[in-house]
Design a protein around this motif. Structure first.
Motif, PDB file in Angstrom:
ATOM      1  N   ALA A 211       0.829  -1.206   0.000  1.00 47.82           N
ATOM      2  CA  ALA A 211       0.000   0.000   0.000  1.00 47.82           C
ATOM      3  C   ALA A 211       0.864   1.258   0.000  1.00 47.82           C
ATOM      4  N   GLU A 212       1.938   1.249   0.800  1.00 48.66           N
ATOM      5  CA  GLU A 212       2.836   2.393   0.812  1.00 48.66           C
ATOM      6  C   GLU A 212       3.494   2.577  -0.557  1.00 48.66           C
ATOM      7  N   LEU A 213       3.836   1.461  -1.208  1.00 48.89           N
ATOM      8  CA  LEU A 213       4.436   1.543  -2.533  1.00 48.89           C
ATOM      9  C   LEU A 213       3.457   2.134  -3.535  1.00 48.89           C
ATOM     10  N   ALA A 214       2.178   1.789  -3.406  1.00 49.50           N
ATOM     11  CA  ALA A 214       1.172   2.355  -4.307  1.00 49.50           C
ATOM     12  C   ALA A 214       1.076   3.860  -4.136  1.00 49.50           C
ATOM     13  N   VAL A 215       1.124   4.334  -2.864  1.00 46.11           N
ATOM     14  CA  VAL A 215       1.092   5.770  -2.619  1.00 46.11           C
ATOM     15  C   VAL A 215       2.338   6.436  -3.185  1.00 46.11           C
ATOM     16  N   THR A 216       3.489   5.776  -3.038  1.00 42.49           N
ATOM     17  CA  THR A 216       4.733   6.334  -3.583  1.00 42.49           C
ATOM     18  C   THR A 216       4.664   6.444  -5.098  1.00 42.49           C
ATOM     19  N   ARG A 217       4.108   5.424  -5.750  1.00 41.73           N
ATOM     20  CA  ARG A 217       3.974   5.491  -7.204  1.00 41.73           C
ATOM     21  C   ARG A 217       3.087   6.656  -7.619  1.00 41.73           C
ATOM     22  N   GLU A 218       2.036   6.904  -6.835  1.00 41.45           N
ATOM     23  CA  GLU A 218       1.156   8.024  -7.141  1.00 41.45           C
ATOM     24  C   GLU A 218       1.893   9.350  -6.986  1.00 41.45           C
ATOM     25  N   ARG A 219       2.729   9.453  -5.977  1.00 35.99           N
ATOM     26  CA  ARG A 219       3.514  10.675  -5.792  1.00 35.99           C
ATOM     27  C   ARG A 219       4.500  10.870  -6.944  1.00 35.99           C
ATOM     28  N   VAL A 220       5.122   9.774  -7.380  1.00 39.90           N
ATOM     29  CA  VAL A 220       6.058   9.874  -8.502  1.00 39.90           C
ATOM     30  C   VAL A 220       5.327  10.322  -9.759  1.00 39.90           C
ATOM     31  N   ARG A 221       4.120   9.798  -9.964  1.00 41.28           N
ATOM     32  CA  ARG A 221       3.340  10.218 -11.132  1.00 41.28           C
ATOM     33  C   ARG A 221       3.033  11.708 -11.069  1.00 41.28           C
ATOM     34  N   PHE A 222       2.637  12.179  -9.881  1.00 40.00           N
ATOM     35  CA  PHE A 222       2.349  13.598  -9.718  1.00 40.00           C
ATOM     36  C   PHE A 222       3.598  14.435  -9.965  1.00 40.00           C
ATOM     37  N   ALA A 223       4.742  13.975  -9.419  1.00 36.13           N
ATOM     38  CA  ALA A 223       5.987  14.718  -9.624  1.00 36.13           C
ATOM     39  C   ALA A 223       6.366  14.767 -11.097  1.00 36.13           C
ATOM     40  N   GLY A 224       6.118  13.678 -11.820  1.00 35.53           N
ATOM     41  CA  GLY A 224       6.404  13.678 -13.248  1.00 35.53           C
ATOM     42  C   GLY A 224       5.536  14.665 -14.005  1.00 35.53           C
ATOM     43  N   ASP A 225       4.243  14.706 -13.653  1.00 34.42           N
ATOM     44  CA  ASP A 225       3.352  15.672 -14.300  1.00 34.42           C
ATOM     45  C   ASP A 225       3.769  17.102 -13.988  1.00 34.42           C
ATOM     46  N   LEU A 226       4.156  17.345 -12.746  1.00 29.47           N
ATOM     47  CA  LEU A 226       4.573  18.686 -12.360  1.00 29.47           C
ATOM     48  C   LEU A 226       5.848  19.092 -13.109  1.00 29.47           C
ATOM     49  N   HIS A 227       6.753  18.138 -13.270  1.00 34.24           N
ATOM     50  CA  HIS A 227       7.978  18.429 -14.023  1.00 34.24           C
ATOM     51  C   HIS A 227       7.669  18.730 -15.484  1.00 34.24           C
ATOM     52  N   ASP A 228       6.737  17.991 -16.055  1.00 28.80           N
ATOM     53  CA  ASP A 228       6.366  18.247 -17.450  1.00 28.80           C
ATOM     54  C   ASP A 228       5.810  19.655 -17.629  1.00 28.80           C
ATOM     55  N   ILE A 229       5.043  20.121 -16.635  1.00 29.08           N
ATOM     56  CA  ILE A 229       4.415  21.436 -16.740  1.00 29.08           C
ATOM     57  C   ILE A 229       5.442  22.555 -16.544  1.00 29.08           C
ATOM     58  N   GLN A 230       6.245  22.437 -15.485  1.00 27.77           N
ATOM     59  CA  GLN A 230       7.075  23.568 -15.076  1.00 27.77           C
ATOM     60  C   GLN A 230       8.513  23.519 -15.580  1.00 27.77           C
ATOM     61  N   GLY A 231       9.042  22.327 -15.826  1.00 28.20           N
ATOM     62  CA  GLY A 231      10.448  22.230 -16.205  1.00 28.20           C
ATOM     63  C   GLY A 231      10.768  22.993 -17.479  1.00 28.20           C
ATOM     64  N   HIS A 232      10.039  22.686 -18.542  1.00 32.05           N
ATOM     65  CA  HIS A 232      10.298  23.349 -19.817  1.00 32.05           C
ATOM     66  C   HIS A 232       9.967  24.836 -19.725  1.00 32.05           C
ATOM     67  N   THR A 233       8.865  25.171 -19.046  1.00 27.18           N
ATOM     68  CA  THR A 233       8.451  26.570 -18.935  1.00 27.18           C
ATOM     69  C   THR A 233       9.517  27.417 -18.252  1.00 27.18           C
ATOM     70  N   LEU A 234      10.047  26.950 -17.129  1.00 28.19           N
ATOM     71  CA  LEU A 234      11.052  27.723 -16.405  1.00 28.19           C
ATOM     72  C   LEU A 234      12.317  27.909 -17.241  1.00 28.19           C
ATOM     73  N   HIS A 235      12.693  26.897 -18.016  1.00 32.30           N
ATOM     74  CA  HIS A 235      13.872  27.028 -18.858  1.00 32.30           C
ATOM     75  C   HIS A 235      13.646  28.104 -19.928  1.00 32.30           C
ATOM     76  N   VAL A 236      12.456  28.098 -20.550  1.00 37.03           N
ATOM     77  CA  VAL A 236      12.149  29.098 -21.574  1.00 37.03           C
ATOM     78  C   VAL A 236      12.086  30.492 -20.950  1.00 37.03           C
ATOM     79  N   VAL A 237      11.499  30.615 -19.765  1.00 35.05           N
ATOM     80  CA  VAL A 237      11.429  31.906 -19.086  1.00 35.05           C
ATOM     81  C   VAL A 237      12.825  32.452 -18.819  1.00 35.05           C
TER      82      VAL A 237
END
Length: 400
Positions: A211-237
């Motif tokens: 169960a803890e691993l499932a929660v960790t996977r969900e956090r990793v998924r969220f972190a990946g989505d957040l990186h997709d949104i902000q990583g490229h944007t901050l570099h362009v800015v």
């Protein structure tokens, strides 16, 4: 004696997190209650039979009863996982009853008390368990063999050598062979039963870690989505800001255009980040249902999904976010064994067991969703009753 297989064990699995221990203790508590309700009546019947068979005068019962009482007390404390406090006094009492019963009363069943108490106490020892088991078998055999000395010296048997051994054969079987054999069998079964409950505890810990691993996977998924949104944007800015600094004097119009693009880019990133935080970004209710089902099953939780009707497209994303947050809360904060998910056109209800019987209700990540749902004309409610926790989101206007 068969009931000895159904005792909760204490496995030396090392340190685990406190929530895994709470779940394991809850499971063992249910097993203990099951043992008490199912095994105590047969045990009491066996105790009555042991006393009734060997009692010939009233004071015989006074000799044999302490051993029976010690066995019953030890069993009751054993099912409560508290045998450590009574193991020694119960063992001493039962150990005295066996030789006294064999020598004074002539009871071949007086060993029953010490065999029962020891079979529950010895497997729970932290060390030298096998040495203690061997000593128990030797003691039972030696105490029973002492009966042979009485029968051989009372003058009731004539002859020596083979004829004397034959005359004492029945005594040897009843006081030595049967008690020693049955005691050995009970001890072996107790060790097997202890290992069984070790495995139960290991499975509970593995379930919690999954169960803890499932929660960790969900956090990793969220972190990946957040990186997709902000990583490229901050570099362009960064690049556009550096370019605007160079052009601010030589080409002010171009620098102003670059700054305007930076403003629009940052605004769009803020919007996407909010959508991600509220779970609206590319959220699919059907996919969330399947994901929740897989997570619960991986954690060893039985799940039942009931689709009363397909969700209205206007609220499906919000219902999916409620399901996602509730799934995470159940995996992290509950001790659930079953979950029921009911989906309607304008609402969703998630019910899980394993909720605390008392204590303050905590919304955790659902608190932000409650405000958004209320702003859209819906309602998010949580309730705890009879060990079940219910999370329900509904949009009455959509349903109407």
């Amino acid at each position: 004696m068969v009931s000895l297989l159904a005792a909760p064990g204490t496995a030396n699995t090392g340190e685990v997190n406190s929530r895994a221990l709470r779940i394991t203790e809850a499971t063992q508590g249910r097993l203990r209650r099951l043992n008490l309700y199912t095994a105590l009546p047969p045990l009491m019947l066996a105790a009555v039979v042991v006393v009734a068979v060997d009692v010939r005068v009233w004071w015989h019962a006074l000799v044999l009863a302490p051993g029976v009482i010690a066995a019953v007390v030890a069993f009751e404390r054993w099912t409560a996982n508290d045998i450590g406090r009574v193991a020694l006094p119960c063992a001493v009492v039962a150990a005295v009853v066996w030789p006294v019963g064999a020598l004074v009363v002539g009871s071949p069943n007086a060993y029953w008390g010490i065999a029962t108490v020891a079979s529950m106490a010895i497997p729970r020892l932290s060390r030298r368990r096998y040495e203690a088991a061997g000593a128990l078998v030797v003691f039972v055999a030696a105490a029973g063999a002492s009966r042979l000395l009485i029968d051989s010296g009372d003058g009731s048997t004539a002859g020596v050598g083979v004829f004397q051994l034959l005359s004492q054969g029945d005594v040897f079987v009843k006081f030595v062979l049967i008690p020693t054999g049955l005691t050995t069998l009970v001890i072996v079964l107790s060790f097997v039963g202890e290992r069984f409950y070790d495995l139960v505890q290991e499975l509970e810990v593995a379930r919690e870690r999954e169960a803890e691993l499932a929660v960790t996977r969900e956090r990793v998924r969220f972190a990946g989505d957040l990186h997709d949104i902000q990583g490229h944007t901050l570099h362009v800015v960064k690049l556009k800001a550096a370019l605007a600094c160079k052009l601010v004097h030589s080409d002010p119009a171009r620098a102003e255009a670059e700054l305007q693009e930076i403003h629009e880019l940052v605004s769009d990133t803020i919007r996407q980040t909010k959508e991600l935080a509220y779970g609206q970004r590319r959220l699919n209710l059907a996919a969330e249902l399947e994901n929740a089902k897989n997570l619960f099953e991986a954690a060893g939780i039985r799940v039942r999904v009931t689709r009363e009707s397909e969700a209205d497209p206007r609220v499906s994303e919000m219902l999916g976010q409620v399901l996602r947050e509730t799934t995470t809360n159940i995996l992290r904060h509950a001790q659930a064994t079953r979950v029921r998910i009911t989906l309607g056109a304008a609402g969703i209800t998630i019910v899980n067991d394993g909720a605390a019987s008392n204590g303050k209700l905590e919304l955790h990540g659902l608190s932000a969703l409650r405000q958004r749902i209320a702003g859209d004309g819906g309602e998010l409610t949580v309730a705890s009753a009879s060990g079940e926790f219910t999370t329900a989101a509904s949009f009455p206007r959509v349903g109407a």
